[in-house]
Scaffold this active site. Structure first.
Site, PDB file in Angstrom:
ATOM      1  N   TRP A 179     -41.798  30.823  63.728  1.00  0.00           N
ATOM      2  CA  TRP A 179     -40.865  29.325  63.738  1.00  0.00           C
ATOM      3  C   TRP A 179     -41.490  28.591  62.796  1.00  0.00           C
ATOM      4  CZ3 TRP A 179     -36.734  29.749  66.091  1.00  0.00           C
ATOM      5  CH2 TRP A 179     -36.690  30.718  67.280  1.00  0.00           C
ATOM      6  N   GLU A 384     -43.179  20.355  67.206  1.00  0.00           N
ATOM      7  CA  GLU A 384     -43.962  19.295  66.998  1.00  0.00           C
ATOM      8  C   GLU A 384     -44.605  18.870  68.521  1.00  0.00           C
ATOM      9  OE1 GLU A 384     -45.308  17.850  64.476  1.00  0.00           O
ATOM     10  OE2 GLU A 384     -43.795  18.401  62.913  1.00  0.00           O
TER      11      GLU A 384
HETATM   12  P1  TGC Z   1     -57.999  19.075  72.314  1.00  0.00           P
HETATM   13  O1  TGC Z   1     -59.253  19.452  72.890  1.00  0.00           O
HETATM   14  O2  TGC Z   1     -57.076  18.002  73.253  1.00  0.00           O
HETATM   15  O3  TGC Z   1     -58.395  18.474  71.065  1.00  0.00           O
HETATM   16  C1  TGC Z   1     -59.160  18.957  69.881  1.00  0.00           C
HETATM   17  C2  TGC Z   1     -59.499  17.968  68.855  1.00  0.00           C
HETATM   18  O4  TGC Z   1     -58.537  17.380  68.244  1.00  0.00           O
HETATM   19  C3  TGC Z   1     -58.346  15.994  68.539  1.00  0.00           C
HETATM   20  N1  TGC Z   1     -57.152  15.481  68.788  1.00  0.00           N
HETATM   21  C4  TGC Z   1     -56.232  14.920  67.910  1.00  0.00           C
HETATM   22  N2  TGC Z   1     -56.512  14.416  66.686  1.00  0.00           N
HETATM   23  C5  TGC Z   1     -55.406  13.825  65.946  1.00  0.00           C
HETATM   24  N3  TGC Z   1     -54.015  13.960  66.517  1.00  0.00           N
HETATM   25  C6  TGC Z   1     -53.744  14.514  67.482  1.00  0.00           C
HETATM   26  N4  TGC Z   1     -52.538  14.474  68.101  1.00  0.00           N
HETATM   27  C7  TGC Z   1     -54.820  15.176  68.301  1.00  0.00           C
HETATM   28  N5  TGC Z   1     -54.952  15.638  69.719  1.00  0.00           N
HETATM   29  C8  TGC Z   1     -56.416  15.980  69.820  1.00  0.00           C
HETATM   30  C9  TGC Z   1     -59.293  15.712  69.640  1.00  0.00           C
HETATM   31  O5  TGC Z   1     -59.748  14.418  69.748  1.00  0.00           O
HETATM   32  C10 TGC Z   1     -60.538  16.658  69.604  1.00  0.00           C
HETATM   33  O6  TGC Z   1     -61.219  16.411  68.318  1.00  0.00           O
HETATM   34  P2  TGC Z   1     -62.662  16.470  68.428  1.00  0.00           P
HETATM   35  O7  TGC Z   1     -63.422  16.073  67.346  1.00  0.00           O
HETATM   36  O8  TGC Z   1     -63.100  16.271  69.777  1.00  0.00           O
HETATM   37  O9  TGC Z   1     -62.697  18.083  68.411  1.00  0.00           O
HETATM   38  O10 TGC Z   1     -57.132  20.150  72.036  1.00  0.00           O
HETATM   39  P3  TGC Z   1     -56.238  21.172  72.825  1.00  0.00           P
HETATM   40  O11 TGC Z   1     -56.449  22.478  71.819  1.00  0.00           O
HETATM   41  O12 TGC Z   1     -56.752  21.341  74.167  1.00  0.00           O
HETATM   42  O13 TGC Z   1     -54.938  20.644  72.681  1.00  0.00           O
HETATM   43  C11 TGC Z   1     -54.093  20.364  73.659  1.00  0.00           C
HETATM   44  C12 TGC Z   1     -52.771  19.973  73.033  1.00  0.00           C
HETATM   45  C13 TGC Z   1     -51.696  20.768  74.391  1.00  0.00           C
HETATM   46  C14 TGC Z   1     -52.427  18.616  73.169  1.00  0.00           C
HETATM   47  C15 TGC Z   1     -52.266  20.599  71.803  1.00  0.00           C
HETATM   48  O14 TGC Z   1     -52.493  22.059  71.615  1.00  0.00           O
HETATM   49  C16 TGC Z   1     -50.818  20.158  71.430  1.00  0.00           C
HETATM   50  O15 TGC Z   1     -50.469  19.065  71.076  1.00  0.00           O
HETATM   51  N6  TGC Z   1     -49.792  21.316  71.592  1.00  0.00           N
HETATM   52  C17 TGC Z   1     -48.657  21.218  71.310  1.00  0.00           C
HETATM   53  C18 TGC Z   1     -48.499  22.180  70.070  1.00  0.00           C
HETATM   54  C19 TGC Z   1     -47.710  21.596  68.809  1.00  0.00           C
HETATM   55  O16 TGC Z   1     -47.453  20.388  68.835  1.00  0.00           O
HETATM   56  N7  TGC Z   1     -47.385  22.644  67.983  1.00  0.00           N
HETATM   57  C20 TGC Z   1     -46.314  22.185  66.571  1.00  0.00           C
HETATM   58  C21 TGC Z   1     -46.454  23.213  65.827  1.00  0.00           C
HETATM   59  S1  TGC Z   1     -46.210  22.450  63.980  1.00  0.00           S
HETATM   60  C22 TGC Z   1     -44.401  22.495  64.326  1.00  0.00           C
HETATM   61  O17 TGC Z   1     -43.677  22.286  65.228  1.00  0.00           O
HETATM   62  C23 TGC Z   1     -43.726  21.806  62.912  1.00  0.00           C
HETATM   63  S2  TGC Z   1     -42.182  21.668  63.019  1.00  0.00           S
HETATM   64  C24 TGC Z   1     -41.941  21.120  61.500  1.00  0.00           C
HETATM   65  C25 TGC Z   1     -40.726  20.447  61.210  1.00  0.00           C
HETATM   66  O18 TGC Z   1     -39.813  21.105  60.904  1.00  0.00           O
HETATM   67  O19 TGC Z   1     -40.463  19.088  61.275  1.00  0.00           O
HETATM   68  P1  FAD Z   2     -44.097  27.683  74.910  1.00  0.00           P
HETATM   69  O1  FAD Z   2     -45.273  26.950  74.377  1.00  0.00           O
HETATM   70  O2  FAD Z   2     -43.838  29.263  75.388  1.00  0.00           O
HETATM   71  O3  FAD Z   2     -42.959  26.802  76.096  1.00  0.00           O
HETATM   72  C1  FAD Z   2     -41.870  27.340  76.618  1.00  0.00           C
HETATM   73  C2  FAD Z   2     -41.684  26.242  77.900  1.00  0.00           C
HETATM   74  O4  FAD Z   2     -42.734  25.941  78.613  1.00  0.00           O
HETATM   75  C3  FAD Z   2     -41.367  24.791  77.293  1.00  0.00           C
HETATM   76  O5  FAD Z   2     -40.402  24.279  77.988  1.00  0.00           O
HETATM   77  C4  FAD Z   2     -42.750  24.076  77.255  1.00  0.00           C
HETATM   78  O6  FAD Z   2     -42.363  22.704  77.571  1.00  0.00           O
HETATM   79  C5  FAD Z   2     -43.145  24.854  78.704  1.00  0.00           C
HETATM   80  N1  FAD Z   2     -44.571  24.658  78.661  1.00  0.00           N
HETATM   81  C6  FAD Z   2     -45.609  25.241  77.959  1.00  0.00           C
HETATM   82  N2  FAD Z   2     -47.066  24.920  78.540  1.00  0.00           N
HETATM   83  C7  FAD Z   2     -46.666  24.267  79.479  1.00  0.00           C
HETATM   84  C8  FAD Z   2     -47.772  23.392  80.396  1.00  0.00           C
HETATM   85  N3  FAD Z   2     -48.866  23.570  80.254  1.00  0.00           N
HETATM   86  N4  FAD Z   2     -47.255  22.678  81.436  1.00  0.00           N
HETATM   87  C9  FAD Z   2     -45.824  22.641  81.662  1.00  0.00           C
HETATM   88  N5  FAD Z   2     -44.813  23.155  80.839  1.00  0.00           N
HETATM   89  C10 FAD Z   2     -45.314  23.768  79.899  1.00  0.00           C
HETATM   90  N6  FAD Z   2     -44.384  25.821  64.286  1.00  0.00           N
HETATM   91  C11 FAD Z   2     -45.186  25.683  63.316  1.00  0.00           C
HETATM   92  O7  FAD Z   2     -46.397  26.100  63.454  1.00  0.00           O
HETATM   93  N7  FAD Z   2     -44.605  25.106  61.935  1.00  0.00           N
HETATM   94  C12 FAD Z   2     -43.301  25.095  61.798  1.00  0.00           C
HETATM   95  O8  FAD Z   2     -43.132  24.652  60.755  1.00  0.00           O
HETATM   96  C13 FAD Z   2     -42.472  25.076  63.017  1.00  0.00           C
HETATM   97  N8  FAD Z   2     -41.165  25.007  62.694  1.00  0.00           N
HETATM   98  C14 FAD Z   2     -40.357  25.172  63.867  1.00  0.00           C
HETATM   99  C15 FAD Z   2     -38.863  25.005  63.678  1.00  0.00           C
HETATM  100  C16 FAD Z   2     -38.115  25.507  64.619  1.00  0.00           C
HETATM  101  C17 FAD Z   2     -36.544  25.520  64.304  1.00  0.00           C
HETATM  102  C18 FAD Z   2     -38.618  25.672  65.939  1.00  0.00           C
HETATM  103  C19 FAD Z   2     -37.559  26.058  67.086  1.00  0.00           C
HETATM  104  C20 FAD Z   2     -39.877  25.780  66.057  1.00  0.00           C
HETATM  105  C21 FAD Z   2     -40.777  25.345  65.108  1.00  0.00           C
HETATM  106  N9  FAD Z   2     -42.140  25.502  65.253  1.00  0.00           N
HETATM  107  C22 FAD Z   2     -43.122  25.366  64.121  1.00  0.00           C
HETATM  108  C23 FAD Z   2     -42.544  26.052  66.501  1.00  0.00           C
HETATM  109  C24 FAD Z   2     -42.877  25.043  67.647  1.00  0.00           C
HETATM  110  O9  FAD Z   2     -43.818  23.981  67.352  1.00  0.00           O
HETATM  111  C25 FAD Z   2     -43.069  25.834  68.895  1.00  0.00           C
HETATM  112  O10 FAD Z   2     -41.567  26.345  69.282  1.00  0.00           O
HETATM  113  C26 FAD Z   2     -43.389  24.698  70.027  1.00  0.00           C
HETATM  114  O11 FAD Z   2     -44.642  24.222  69.783  1.00  0.00           O
HETATM  115  C27 FAD Z   2     -43.174  25.301  71.680  1.00  0.00           C
HETATM  116  O12 FAD Z   2     -43.899  26.423  71.489  1.00  0.00           O
HETATM  117  P2  FAD Z   2     -43.270  27.949  72.063  1.00  0.00           P
HETATM  118  O13 FAD Z   2     -41.845  27.757  71.397  1.00  0.00           O
HETATM  119  O14 FAD Z   2     -43.934  28.917  72.070  1.00  0.00           O
HETATM  120  O15 FAD Z   2     -42.901  27.671  73.602  1.00  0.00           O
END
Ligand code: TGC
Ligand code: FAD
Length: 405
Positions: A179, A384
């Site tokens: 992704w 994100e």
């Molecule tokens: P956690 O133990 O909570 O924190 C680890 C360390 O990181 C620091 N921290 C942050 N710092 C800056 N910004 C944030 N948002 C931060 N969140 C945490 C925290 O203070 C700690 O620092 P330190 O110094 O104590 O080590 O970390 P965790 O691994 O338990 O994380 C929990 C959780 C669920 C919140 C995190 O994993 C999360 O945000 N999950 C969502 C995954 C996600 O957003 N994936 C996105 C992939 S990239 C993407 O989707 C790009 S799309 C691009 C596009 O096309 O626009």
């Molecule tokens: P999952 O984590 O498997 O989640 C499935 C469902 O379970 C969701 O509804 C979620 O909310 C729920 N869920 C998960 N955990 C919990 C919990 N603890 N409690 C309650 N509900 C929960 N990633 C990158 O790294 N780089 C990129 O450039 C990037 N671009 C993207 C572009 C597109 C078009 C898309 C679709 C995704 C992209 N992503 C990228 C990935 C994106 O960040 C992930 O899809 C997103 O973080 C969710 O992960 P997942 O799809 O594996 O869903």
């Protein structure tokens, strides 16, 4: 354009200029063809360098010929781009907030000099590899590994030892990411991997050129959302990179998570743009479309929809403007960004659906933007950090109790 609370009256000259430049770019270069790209599942790649020339990539950073604009101006830029299409804002988010920002914040001087100028102009394209097939919301459980090559320690042959000592300065990356926005067209991937050579295997960022042996970047071509955006995987099969590829300034999950905070800030603004475009299309349609002898906009049911949409958009705008002020003065917390990303994207999801509804049957065609925005927002709601995950981040902050597991 909807600005019901008159927020734009307070904009400075630079902010107006950036808003107008982006608005004109979207109107002239994006809107005419974006529906065709959406249908074809393509991104207008000719715009990549044009966006660079206009300073759309990481303009809020300084040095390396970057414009160093204010955070409100940056937000307005994201808003205008997403009014065109979420795919367009995605390109700017990934290139600027997810690739250039970490190089700028955590990179060596050599990495900055090598990558920031060419990424800034759009001559080079970057992507951000965090998500894995089995680890989306929980990236900390990632399986991608970076192992330091230790063959220099085992070889007795002097010639092998000489060559191994070069290998000793290398990392070997294995794993897969999925992704990933722009991976099939990227020159460089910022890959987050666990460094198994260090104690507790911390997560580190690796700048991997995509033409290295062992790298594959296959396109994901069956998307029904974000169709005018290129998405793919990153396969890493024993990919060798020099030690100089590691971002030296950060170790641990705060590396990737701090980049996400930057990109989520842009999304909070961008979602307002997508919603505003839907609102404007619905308002115009309602005043022109006649049923039962007059425009549908005269019906109270339709007016209530417009009133609710305008109110939801305006409150989301307020949130975005407040975020900009906090960011500008260095007080913005990641949790506040989560609140805004969560609220504003949910708002855009609701508004785009209502707008589509107001367009009746015409609303499901590519002649009008709301259905395209609605389809895109399903991705924005998910990437994100999903809506649920941002709810849990807020829940953690409000109660002190983490509920992720
Ligand atoms: P956690 O133990 O909570 O924190 C680890 C360390 O990181 C620091 N921290 C942050 N710092 C800056 N910004 C944030 N948002 C931060 N969140 C945490 C925290 O203070 C700690 O620092 P330190 O110094 O104590 O080590 O970390 P965790 O691994 O338990 O994380 C929990 C959780 C669920 C919140 C995190 O994993 C999360 O945000 N999950 C969502 C995954 C996600 O957003 N994936 C996105 C992939 S990239 C993407 O989707 C790009 S799309 C691009 C596009 O096309 O626009
Ligand atoms: P999952 O984590 O498997 O989640 C499935 C469902 O379970 C969701 O509804 C979620 O909310 C729920 N869920 C998960 N955990 C919990 C919990 N603890 N409690 C309650 N509900 C929960 N990633 C990158 O790294 N780089 C990129 O450039 C990037 N671009 C993207 C572009 C597109 C078009 C898309 C679709 C995704 C992209 N992503 C990228 C990935 C994106 O960040 C992930 O899809 C997103 O973080 C969710 O992960 P997942 O799809 O594996 O869903």
């Amino acid at each position: 354009m909807l600005d019901y609370l008159g927020l734009e009256a307070d904009l400075g000259t630079e902010e107006r200029m950036i808003r107008d430049t982006a608005r004109e770019f979207v109107s002239e270069q994006v809107k005419p063809d974006i529906a065709d790209h959406f249908v074809e599942g393509t991104f207008p790649t000719d715009l990549l360098t044009e966006m660079g020339e206009l300073g759309f990539y990481a303009p809020n950073l300084s040095g390396y010929d970057l414009p160093d604009i204010g955070e409100r101006a940056y937000g307005l830029l994201m808003q205008e781009l997403e009014a065109g299409d979420s795919g367009l804002r995605s390109v700017a988010s990934v290139q600027g907030a997810l690739v250039m920002y970490p190089i700028h914040a955590y990179g060596s001087d050599a990495q900055k000099e090598r990558w920031l100028p060419s990424l800034g102009t759009g001559e080079a394209v970057g992507c951000f590899g965090l998500t894995e097939p089995e680890h989306g919301s929980d990236p900390s459980s990632m399986e991608t590994r970076a192992e330091r090559d230790s063959s220099e320690e085992t070889s007795a042959d002097p010639r092998e030892a000489a060559s191994a000592s070069r290998d000793g300065d290398e990392y070997v990356l294995s794993g897969s990411k999925t992704w990933i926005t722009n991976s099939p067209i990227a020159d460089v991937a910022l890959v987050w991997a666990r460094d198994t050579s260090a104690e507790d295997s911390p997560v580190r960022g690796f700048l991997v050129e995509t033409d290295r042996d062992g790298v594959t970047t296959d396109e994901i071509d069956d998307k029904l959302s974000m169709r005018a955006s290129i998405t793919g995987s990153i396969g890493l099969q024993n990919v060798r990179v020099p030690e100089e590829a590691v971002l030296p300034g950060v170790s641990g999950m705060k590396g990737p998570l701090s980049c996400l905070t930057q990109a989520r800030y842009g999304i909070a603004w961008g979602a307002v743009g997508a919603a505003r475009d839907c609102f404007e299309v619905a308002r115009e349609y309602a005043t022109e479309r006649k049923q039962f002898g007059g425009p549908i906009a005269r019906f109270q049911l339709q007016q209530e929809k417009l009133a609710t949409m305008a109110t939801r958009i305006s409150t989301a705008q307020l949130l975005a403007y407040r975020l900009a002020d906090l960011k500008e003065r260095g007080d913005l917390t990641p949790q506040q960004v989560s609140m805004a990303k969560r609220n504003n994207v949910a708002m855009a999801r609701e508004v785009s659906r209502t707008a589509r509804e107001m367009l009746g049957g015409n609303g499901i065609t590519t002649d009008y933007s709301p259905m395209r925005h609605l389809a895109n927002i399903e991705t924005v709601y998910t990437y994100e950090g999903t809506h649920d995950i941002h709810g849990l981040i807020l829940g953690h902050d409000l109660t002190g109790i983490p509920a992720f597991k």
